[in-house]
Write a protein that holds these residues in place. Structure first.
Motif, mmCIF file in Angstrom:
data_model
loop_
_atom_site.group_PDB
_atom_site.id
_atom_site.type_symbol
_atom_site.label_atom_id
_atom_site.label_comp_id
_atom_site.label_asym_id
_atom_site.label_seq_id
_atom_site.Cartn_x
_atom_site.Cartn_y
_atom_site.Cartn_z
ATOM 1 N N LEU A 71 3.763 5.726 -2.708
ATOM 2 C CA LEU A 71 4.999 6.453 -3.022
ATOM 3 C C LEU A 71 5.216 6.534 -4.535
ATOM 4 O O LEU A 71 5.743 7.538 -5.030
ATOM 5 N N LYS A 72 4.814 5.496 -5.265
ATOM 6 C CA LYS A 72 4.905 5.529 -6.731
ATOM 7 C C LYS A 72 4.035 6.656 -7.285
ATOM 8 O O LYS A 72 4.413 7.340 -8.243
ATOM 9 N N LEU A 103 5.226 17.330 -0.674
ATOM 10 C CA LEU A 103 4.310 17.307 0.468
ATOM 11 C C LEU A 103 3.641 15.949 0.639
ATOM 12 O O LEU A 103 3.592 15.404 1.756
ATOM 13 N N GLU A 104 3.113 15.392 -0.455
ATOM 14 C CA GLU A 104 2.422 14.108 -0.364
ATOM 15 C C GLU A 104 3.374 12.991 0.075
ATOM 16 O O GLU A 104 3.033 12.153 0.911
ATOM 17 N N GLY A 105 4.566 12.990 -0.502
ATOM 18 C CA GLY A 105 5.546 11.976 -0.134
ATOM 19 C C GLY A 105 5.942 12.067 1.326
ATOM 20 O O GLY A 105 6.090 11.038 2.012
ATOM 21 N N SER A 154 0.845 -1.203 0.000
ATOM 22 C CA SER A 154 0.000 0.000 0.000
ATOM 23 C C SER A 154 0.878 1.250 0.000
ATOM 24 O O SER A 154 0.626 2.206 -0.744
ATOM 25 N N PHE A 155 1.920 1.232 0.825
ATOM 26 C CA PHE A 155 2.824 2.379 0.907
ATOM 27 C C PHE A 155 3.734 2.474 -0.316
ATOM 28 O O PHE A 155 4.031 3.573 -0.795
ATOM 29 N N ILE A 156 4.158 1.330 -0.836
ATOM 30 C CA ILE A 156 5.001 1.332 -2.033
ATOM 31 C C ILE A 156 4.257 1.973 -3.198
ATOM 32 O O ILE A 156 4.788 2.848 -3.906
ATOM 33 N N HIS A 167 14.052 4.983 -2.696
ATOM 34 C CA HIS A 167 13.822 5.179 -4.134
ATOM 35 C C HIS A 167 13.032 6.452 -4.395
ATOM 36 O O HIS A 167 13.349 7.220 -5.316
ATOM 37 N N TYR A 168 11.982 6.686 -3.599
ATOM 38 C CA TYR A 168 11.159 7.889 -3.793
ATOM 39 C C TYR A 168 12.000 9.154 -3.661
ATOM 40 O O TYR A 168 11.954 10.039 -4.531
ATOM 41 N N TYR A 169 12.770 9.257 -2.593
ATOM 42 C CA TYR A 169 13.566 10.470 -2.384
ATOM 43 C C TYR A 169 14.686 10.590 -3.418
ATOM 44 O O TYR A 169 14.945 11.685 -3.938
ATOM 45 N N ALA A 170 15.339 9.498 -3.740
ATOM 46 C CA ALA A 170 16.431 9.542 -4.718
ATOM 47 C C ALA A 170 15.902 9.890 -6.099
ATOM 48 O O ALA A 170 16.508 10.683 -6.830
ATOM 49 N N GLU A 171 14.766 9.302 -6.460
ATOM 50 C CA GLU A 171 14.173 9.571 -7.774
ATOM 51 C C GLU A 171 13.786 11.036 -7.925
ATOM 52 O O GLU A 171 13.889 11.616 -9.006
ATOM 53 N N GLY A 172 13.358 11.635 -6.825
ATOM 54 C CA GLY A 172 12.961 13.043 -6.857
ATOM 55 C C GLY A 172 14.130 13.999 -6.704
ATOM 56 O O GLY A 172 13.947 15.221 -6.768
ATOM 57 N N GLY A 173 15.330 13.475 -6.496
ATOM 58 C CA GLY A 173 16.503 14.328 -6.349
ATOM 59 C C GLY A 173 16.739 14.808 -4.929
ATOM 60 O O GLY A 173 17.627 15.633 -4.686
ATOM 61 N N PHE A 174 15.975 14.262 -3.967
ATOM 62 C CA PHE A 174 16.145 14.645 -2.561
ATOM 63 C C PHE A 174 17.158 13.693 -1.929
ATOM 64 O O PHE A 174 16.818 12.851 -1.079
ATOM 65 N N LEU A 175 18.408 13.830 -2.340
ATOM 66 C CA LEU A 175 19.423 12.844 -1.972
ATOM 67 C C LEU A 175 19.740 12.840 -0.484
ATOM 68 O O LEU A 175 20.040 11.786 0.084
#
Length: 274
Positions: A150-151, A160-162, A145-147, A186-194
């Motif tokens: 996050l997708k 904000l949603e993430g 559900s969370f995966i 993956h969510y943060y890395a994909e968005g550039g929030f390293l």
């Protein structure tokens, strides 16, 4: 905190959003690429045909047969109908939504299917709305559900949603789930929030090859080659073996830096270990 979650998720209501949604249906000639894997051993003839379904025309014929025999009243057959509509290339997400609204007590798998289906057709707002409904209605969630939530968040332009999903993960005790933590990295890395991705990575007591590779690839993709190489070095002294995807990410970092020597060293490592 609960009211904050509900105020955010309540803004995503599929009933309202569907009114402005343009039709999204595949034609009956589209061949489906449907991930129909299931752990259930299927012996019913109608369900066996369902697993090889390729078009909505076939699906509706099978659904009619299930309705006549009463098979449609059982959870598993109904979930297979819903999964085809939402996930198959030959499916119809709006038909899936209509079907979902007629299910009296959809289970967690069905909710997850709807979130995943709307992510697949790149309508994340509605996908996230189903996750919001799960929160408001206190529907039981699992790691997927969370995966899938996050997708959906990956397709938004803001964080904000993430962040809200991350807070809910922590609040509900899923922060120790490896699959969920990998999804967060993956969510943060994909968005550039390293920095946020690395924080989740560093706080992970258990890391598998996906955890390491996702973080390394995140650095490599954002041209943070030194960080990618340092992390790869740490991985080599850990108890986790890199895989082909890890090596590709590391070689990408080497290429970005133009470091032929390190690239050759990695090549030799691959020849020895893989």
């Amino acid at each position: 905190m609960k009211s904050r979650f509900h105020s955010l998720f309540s803004a995503y209501r599929p009933q309202v959003l569907l009114q402005s949604l343009k039709p999204f249906s595949s034609t009956s000639t589209t061949k489906a690429i449907w991930n129909s894997k299931t752990n259930v051993i299927i012996t019913n003839p109608t369900l066996l045909i369902m697993e090889s379904c390729t078009t909505m025309l076939e699906l509706k014929q099978i659904q009619a047969q299930m309705t006549c025999t009463g098979l449609i009243m059982h959870t598993f057959p109904l979930s297979r109908i819903l999964a085809f509509c939402a996930l198959a290339d030959g499916g119809d997400i709006q038909y899936a939504c209509l079907l979902f609204t007629q299910i009296e007590k959809p289970n967690t798998y069905m909710w997850n299917t709807m979130i995943r289906g709307y992510c697949k057709v790149q309508i994340p707002t509605i996908g996230f709305s189903f996750f919001g409904q799960m929160v408001r209605q206190c529907v039981e969630m699992d790691s997927r559900s969370f995966i899938f939530a996050l997708k959906a968040c990956e397709q938004f332009t803001r964080i904000l949603e993430g962040h809200s999903v991350h807070c809910l993960i922590w609040k509900m005790g899923f922060d120790s789930d490896l699959l969920v933590r990998n999804g967060l990295v993956h969510y943060y890395a994909e968005g550039g929030f390293l920095s946020l991705a690395r924080k989740v990575f560093d706080e992970s007591f258990v890391r598998d090859v996906v955890t390491w590779t996702t973080m390394i690839d995140g650095y490599a993709t954002r041209t943070c080659s030194d960080e990618a190489m340092k992390l790869f070095g740490s991985m080599l002294v850990s108890d986790v073996e890199p895989n082909e995807v890890t090596i590709i990410a590391v070689l990408s970092a080497c290429s970005d830096k133009g470091n032929v020597g390190v690239g050759k060293t990695i090549h030799e490592y691959v020849q020895r270990r893989m």
